[in-house]
Design a protein around this motif. Sequence first.
Motif, PDB file in Angstrom:
ATOM      1  N   UNK A  87       0.835  -1.212   0.000  1.00 40.04           N
ATOM      2  CA  UNK A  87       0.000   0.000   0.000  1.00 40.04           C
ATOM      3  C   UNK A  87       0.866   1.256   0.000  1.00 40.04           C
ATOM      4  N   UNK A  88       1.922   1.260   0.789  1.00 47.47           N
ATOM      5  CA  UNK A  88       2.797   2.437   0.823  1.00 47.47           C
ATOM      6  C   UNK A  88       3.397   2.697  -0.559  1.00 47.47           C
ATOM      7  N   UNK A  92       2.663   6.050  -3.107  1.00 51.86           N
ATOM      8  CA  UNK A  92       3.749   6.879  -3.639  1.00 51.86           C
ATOM      9  C   UNK A  92       3.794   6.894  -5.170  1.00 51.86           C
ATOM     10  N   UNK A  93       3.083   5.993  -5.811  1.00 51.42           N
ATOM     11  CA  UNK A  93       3.177   5.890  -7.269  1.00 51.42           C
ATOM     12  C   UNK A  93       2.483   7.084  -7.934  1.00 51.42           C
ATOM     13  N   UNK A  97      -4.565   7.568  -7.464  1.00 53.21           N
ATOM     14  CA  UNK A  97      -5.665   8.539  -7.422  1.00 53.21           C
ATOM     15  C   UNK A  97      -6.799   7.993  -6.562  1.00 53.21           C
ATOM     16  N   UNK A  98      -6.448   7.178  -5.589  1.00 49.82           N
ATOM     17  CA  UNK A  98      -7.467   6.572  -4.739  1.00 49.82           C
ATOM     18  C   UNK A  98      -7.867   5.206  -5.267  1.00 49.82           C
ATOM     19  N   UNK A  99      -8.830   4.623  -4.608  1.00 47.56           N
ATOM     20  CA  UNK A  99      -9.279   3.260  -4.911  1.00 47.56           C
ATOM     21  C   UNK A  99     -10.459   3.283  -5.891  1.00 47.56           C
ATOM     22  N   UNK A 159      -7.656   8.912   2.861  1.00 48.86           N
ATOM     23  CA  UNK A 159      -6.938  10.047   3.449  1.00 48.86           C
ATOM     24  C   UNK A 159      -5.784  10.504   2.566  1.00 48.86           C
ATOM     25  N   UNK A 160      -4.988   9.551   2.088  1.00 48.59           N
ATOM     26  CA  UNK A 160      -3.818   9.936   1.299  1.00 48.59           C
ATOM     27  C   UNK A 160      -4.186  10.360  -0.116  1.00 48.59           C
TER      28      UNK A 160
END
Length: 190
Positions: A87-88, A92-93, A97-99, A159-160
């Motif tokens: 996931x990390x 970072x990729x 753009x989210x899931x 969140x990210x």
Amino acid sequence: MNEKEEAVLTTATRLFCELGYHAVGVDTIVAEANVAKMTFYKYFPSKENLIEKVLLRRDQQLRGSISAAIDRARTPTGKLKAVFDWYEDWFRSPDFHGCMFIKVSEEFPRPGSGVRLVAQGHKTWLADILESILTGLRVNNPGLLSQHLVVILDGLTVKLNMYDDNVTGQVRAAWRYTQQLIEVSGPKAT
């Protein structure tokens, strides 16, 4: 798969991922994929059919990628950590753009629709993989804990995607919290 069908799927995946499903029309996909509208409808009878095929392919790709990360680890704890590491890396990729599965469930709220079933299938698969790993860790109630871990990972994803935040710090905090959850749920009595 035909070259034109592949062009539509690749283009639609990128556009849906970046912009969402309702914001992207068939005309935009056709223009960016450089195919005729008739060609589009030859392979995809409707936009919802295209979305379903995009999600099925994305699901297959993610299952392969996450499974490969897990398979490289040797211990149950290492396997679980590998999911968080995966996931990390994804966060970072440049194409994060989210899931797509979370987005489709928001944009297509009708229960039982094909696109929702694909999204639910992906999340169920993830929970099942986590439950298998947690069973190897011999925790109490691995099924329930796996559901909580999906919530943690989905929460990180949202969140990210919303905030340009400290990815490493966020994932590490989620991992520490997960370790605490595992410790609290303790090993099963033998």
